[in-house]
Design a protein around this motif. Sequence first.
Motif, PDB file in Angstrom:
ATOM      1  N   LEU A  44       0.835  -1.210   0.000  1.00  0.00           N
ATOM      2  CA  LEU A  44       0.000   0.000   0.000  1.00  0.00           C
ATOM      3  C   LEU A  44       0.866   1.256   0.000  1.00  0.00           C
ATOM      4  O   LEU A  44       0.503   2.259  -0.628  1.00  0.00           O
ATOM      5  N   VAL A  45       1.984   1.219   0.699  1.00  0.00           N
ATOM      6  CA  VAL A  45       2.919   2.363   0.644  1.00  0.00           C
ATOM      7  C   VAL A  45       3.407   2.554  -0.781  1.00  0.00           C
ATOM      8  O   VAL A  45       3.558   3.688  -1.259  1.00  0.00           O
ATOM      9  N   GLY A  46       3.648   1.455  -1.493  1.00  0.00           N
ATOM     10  CA  GLY A  46       4.040   1.564  -2.897  1.00  0.00           C
ATOM     11  C   GLY A  46       2.964   2.197  -3.746  1.00  0.00           C
ATOM     12  O   GLY A  46       3.249   3.058  -4.597  1.00  0.00           O
ATOM     13  N   MET A  47       1.712   1.795  -3.542  1.00  0.00           N
ATOM     14  CA  MET A  47       0.600   2.409  -4.282  1.00  0.00           C
ATOM     15  C   MET A  47       0.514   3.904  -3.979  1.00  0.00           C
ATOM     16  O   MET A  47       0.344   4.731  -4.883  1.00  0.00           O
ATOM     17  N   HIS A  48       0.623   4.240  -2.713  1.00  0.00           N
ATOM     18  CA  HIS A  48       0.575   5.643  -2.295  1.00  0.00           C
ATOM     19  C   HIS A  48       1.705   6.442  -2.940  1.00  0.00           C
ATOM     20  O   HIS A  48       1.506   7.587  -3.390  1.00  0.00           O
ATOM     21  N   THR A  49       2.893   5.839  -3.034  1.00  0.00           N
ATOM     22  CA  THR A  49       4.050   6.509  -3.628  1.00  0.00           C
ATOM     23  C   THR A  49       3.831   6.764  -5.112  1.00  0.00           C
ATOM     24  O   THR A  49       4.158   7.844  -5.628  1.00  0.00           O
ATOM     25  N   VAL A  50       3.299   5.781  -5.822  1.00  0.00           N
ATOM     26  CA  VAL A  50       3.016   5.953  -7.250  1.00  0.00           C
ATOM     27  C   VAL A  50       2.033   7.095  -7.470  1.00  0.00           C
ATOM     28  O   VAL A  50       2.212   7.934  -8.364  1.00  0.00           O
ATOM     29  N   ILE A  51       0.992   7.156  -6.653  1.00  0.00           N
ATOM     30  CA  ILE A  51       0.000   8.226  -6.795  1.00  0.00           C
ATOM     31  C   ILE A  51       0.629   9.592  -6.525  1.00  0.00           C
ATOM     32  O   ILE A  51       0.357  10.579  -7.223  1.00  0.00           O
ATOM     33  N   ASP A  52       1.494   9.663  -5.525  1.00  0.00           N
ATOM     34  CA  ASP A  52       2.169  10.924  -5.227  1.00  0.00           C
ATOM     35  C   ASP A  52       3.107  11.371  -6.345  1.00  0.00           C
ATOM     36  O   ASP A  52       3.234  12.559  -6.637  1.00  0.00           O
ATOM     37  N   LEU A  53       3.768  10.389  -6.965  1.00  0.00           N
ATOM     38  CA  LEU A  53       4.758  10.726  -7.995  1.00  0.00           C
ATOM     39  C   LEU A  53       4.123  11.026  -9.366  1.00  0.00           C
ATOM     40  O   LEU A  53       4.747  11.677 -10.197  1.00  0.00           O
ATOM     41  N   PHE A  54       2.905  10.554  -9.575  1.00  0.00           N
ATOM     42  CA  PHE A  54       2.232  10.784 -10.843  1.00  0.00           C
ATOM     43  C   PHE A  54       0.841  11.352 -10.579  1.00  0.00           C
ATOM     44  O   PHE A  54      -0.190  10.715 -10.849  1.00  0.00           O
ATOM     45  N   PRO A  55       0.780  12.598 -10.050  1.00  0.00           N
ATOM     46  CA  PRO A  55      -0.509  13.169  -9.609  1.00  0.00           C
ATOM     47  C   PRO A  55      -1.482  13.397 -10.761  1.00  0.00           C
ATOM     48  O   PRO A  55      -2.696  13.455 -10.526  1.00  0.00           O
ATOM     49  N   ARG A  56      -0.995  13.540 -11.985  1.00  0.00           N
ATOM     50  CA  ARG A  56      -1.901  13.757 -13.130  1.00  0.00           C
ATOM     51  C   ARG A  56      -2.859  12.576 -13.310  1.00  0.00           C
ATOM     52  O   ARG A  56      -3.973  12.754 -13.798  1.00  0.00           O
TER      53      ARG A  56
END
Length: 471
Positions: free
Chosen positions: A456-468
């Motif tokens: 889940l931390v990985g999912m959260h990180t992906v969302i943060d890094l690709f906010p578009r």
Amino acid sequence: MADTQTKNVTAGGEQARPSATRQMCALVLLLLGAAAACGVNAVNPAMRVQLILLPLVLLLSLSPRISAAVAWRLDRTRRPTPRQQALAALCIALAACAYLLFTGLRQQRDLFPKYHDEHMHLVQMRLLAEGRLWLPAHPLPEAIETFHVIIEPVYASIYFPGAALLYTPAVWLNLPWWILPLFAAGTSAGLLYHIVTDLLDGAYAALAVLLLLAASQFRYLSLIVMSHGVMILLGLALVWVYLRWRRRRDGSWGWALAVGVIAGWAAITRPVDAICWAAPVGAAILLDLRTQPLRRWLMTMALIVLGAAPFLTLQLILNIGVTGSPFTTPYRYFVDLFNPQIGYAVRGYDPDVRPRTQLEQKIIYFDVFNVPTLREHATRSPLDRLVRERLGELAFWTLPSPLIVPFLFVGLLGFSARRWVLWSTVPLFLAAYALFPYFIPNYIAVYTAPMVFAALVGMHTVIDLFPRFRD
């Protein structure tokens, strides 16, 4: 809240653009994770259904109306008030109990003890229910010799008493044996929701519970009398109590005492696993206290030791009463007699070392179950077994789908603040068991929650890094 969802914000208050370097690192880690996922054994009907549904989910997510509506509903669950969070955790615990029992009945599971370990725990529960840790030796010990029970010099169970300590009320109340393991599993689900809400948010916490309940080995442990389910509960309780202490470390000593109580209970349940869960919490507490006055540091440590002392004293009494030595546990005593060479730092297999028993069942058990494992363990390096087998087994038994594995890799970019306290139990577990011959699903299941959290931390990180692409 501690460790809540963060955003990259510039000094002027505007949304900061994630660095291209971090984005590139995330993409590389996703690709590495995808390659690793291919090595996870996933030949089962559930995986085929997931692969069929995946294109449909991706297609629906491309619809702005659908994705925005789903994102809006998820956002409403992200920031519950403390009262809402506690109520949600309680409801999740009760719902998890109902679901776990339903699935067990649906699968026609036998709700009675079947394994040596379960019967050994039942013996220990009955002893504790009468205020005893052991009984005098039977006058005809050879007539009652069995698995996982010591018959000389006293009659006692071989395992640490922490699990039986939790399950003993079932004896007093004459409850079915599966009731308390079921409630332990349900409580674990509620604690996981509470923890992930603190460290990420409520939407991720709900997903964490679903992933936990989807793990087959967690469901399996929820209806049997074993120590692994108790360790899951105590491990999550230790992290939860630490987060409460961290919020109020300037105003309450009660949480420090609770840390000691839970750590001590875990230590007499599954000692190696207790170290894997308690070491990160202990390190985090020391880091949090580094700027505090010496008096507060000493008081906190004293309360933790005080909380753990009764449980450690109980284990010392058991050791002395059964083996005659405060440093030799009943488990070590039994293994040396009947399962020789099973232990840490095994350097080689000696076929001349045999169990010291005439009971044919124990001899057959040793030859069929232990000898092949000992031979293989003696001929392979820990690193070889880790890379070729154990990492894949870890993912297979803790995550309900290999599709989640790539997010474990990206999660390495997102373990800031105190999130590492929960996640770091996993590498400690792998290191602690590196020299142990066995790596069975029951051992692995203790770390289902940390593995789910890491994904889940990985999912959260992906969302943060690709906010578009957030919606």
